[in-house]
Design an enzyme around this catalytic site. Sequence first.
Site, mmCIF file in Angstrom:
data_model
loop_
_atom_site.group_PDB
_atom_site.id
_atom_site.type_symbol
_atom_site.label_atom_id
_atom_site.label_comp_id
_atom_site.label_asym_id
_atom_site.label_seq_id
_atom_site.Cartn_x
_atom_site.Cartn_y
_atom_site.Cartn_z
ATOM 1 N N CYS A 184 0.868 -1.177 0.000
ATOM 2 C CA CYS A 184 0.000 0.000 0.000
ATOM 3 C C CYS A 184 0.905 1.227 0.000
ATOM 4 O O CYS A 184 2.091 1.125 -0.293
ATOM 5 C CB CYS A 184 -0.949 -0.013 1.200
ATOM 6 S SG CYS A 184 -0.107 -0.095 2.802
ATOM 7 N N THR A 185 0.377 2.396 0.338
ATOM 8 C CA THR A 185 1.163 3.633 0.225
ATOM 9 C C THR A 185 2.306 3.692 1.228
ATOM 10 O O THR A 185 3.461 3.890 0.855
ATOM 11 C CB THR A 185 0.243 4.864 0.416
ATOM 12 O OG1 THR A 185 -0.835 4.790 -0.502
ATOM 13 C CG2 THR A 185 1.025 6.146 0.178
#
Length: 297
Positions: A184-185
Site C-alpha cells: 500500500c502507500t
Amino acid sequence: MLEEKEPRVTISFYKYFHLDDPQQFRDELYIKFYEIDVFGRVYIATEGINGQISVPENKKDRFKEILYNCHPELNGIRLNEALDNDGKSFWVLRMKVRNKIVADGIEDQTFDSSKTGKYLTAKEFNKLSEQDDTIVVDMRNSYEYEVGHFSNAVEIPSRTFREQLPKAVELLQNHKDKNIIMYCTGGIRCEKASAYMLHNGFKNVYHVEGGIIEYVKKAREENLPLKFIGKNFVFDERLGERVTDDVISKCHQCGAPSDRHTNCANQKCHDLIIQCERCAEEFKGCCSHDCVQHLVP
C-alpha cells in the site's frame, strides 16, 4: 504556511499497539505538536496511531523526540518522508480519536492485527516478486491503483479498505499455496491485510516494509530496478507523488493520457476524478456539464 520562510517536511508514520486511554494520549500529544507548528492529520485509537503530518525542517528533530518519547511502543518507529517533499501538504493540525486507525470492517473478535506477514525490503521484494509462484496484491483503492502501481500487481477493485479485505480473501482463495505479497502507500493497510490473510488460512504472506514510499526511497538509494510505475497517490493537498514519467491512466472525460487527480469544483459534488488540463479549462474544474451549471458564483 504561505508566510513561512522555513522549509517544511511531509512525514507519515503508524504503529499498531494498545492504548488504554486514547483520548488522554491524543490531548497530551496535540499540545506538544501544536507548540512546534505541526500540521496534518493524526488518528488515534486503542489499536495505535496513524499520522500524516508536515513539520518545519528546523523542528524535525524536536518532532522525532516528542513522538519517540510519548509512548514506549513509539520509540524509534519508522518515519516515511514524502518522495516529493516540499512540505506543502497540510494547512492545519487535526488529531482525532477513532474506533480504529484504519477502518477495516472486521468484526471477528478472534482476529489479531499484530500477527502480520513478513516484511520485505525493496531488494527482497524485487527478487520474490519475479518468482512464478508469487502474487503481488495492491491493497489500495481503485483510484490509487489507476495512476500508479507495481508492474505485475493484481488490483482488488474497491473504493474502501473495508470492502477490499473480504474481496482479497475471495479472489485469492485458490492460491493459498503461493507467495502473497501485499503493498500500500506507507504500509499501514498492507500490514493489517497481511494479518487478515493469515487469519483466513493463507500461509506465505508478505508485505512491503514502509509501503511504496519506503520501497521507492530504498530502490533509488541502492540503485535497484524500480518496479513501481507511474504516480503514487497521496491523501493530502498534493494528491500524488511522481515516481516514474509513465502516465498509465486516462482523463475520465476525454480519454487522453493523464494522471492529474482533482476534486470537482462543484462543492456539492466534490467527486475525485482524473482530469487533463484541457478538460479542466473546458469544464471549469468540474466533473460534468451539469456540475458546471450548478457552480456557485
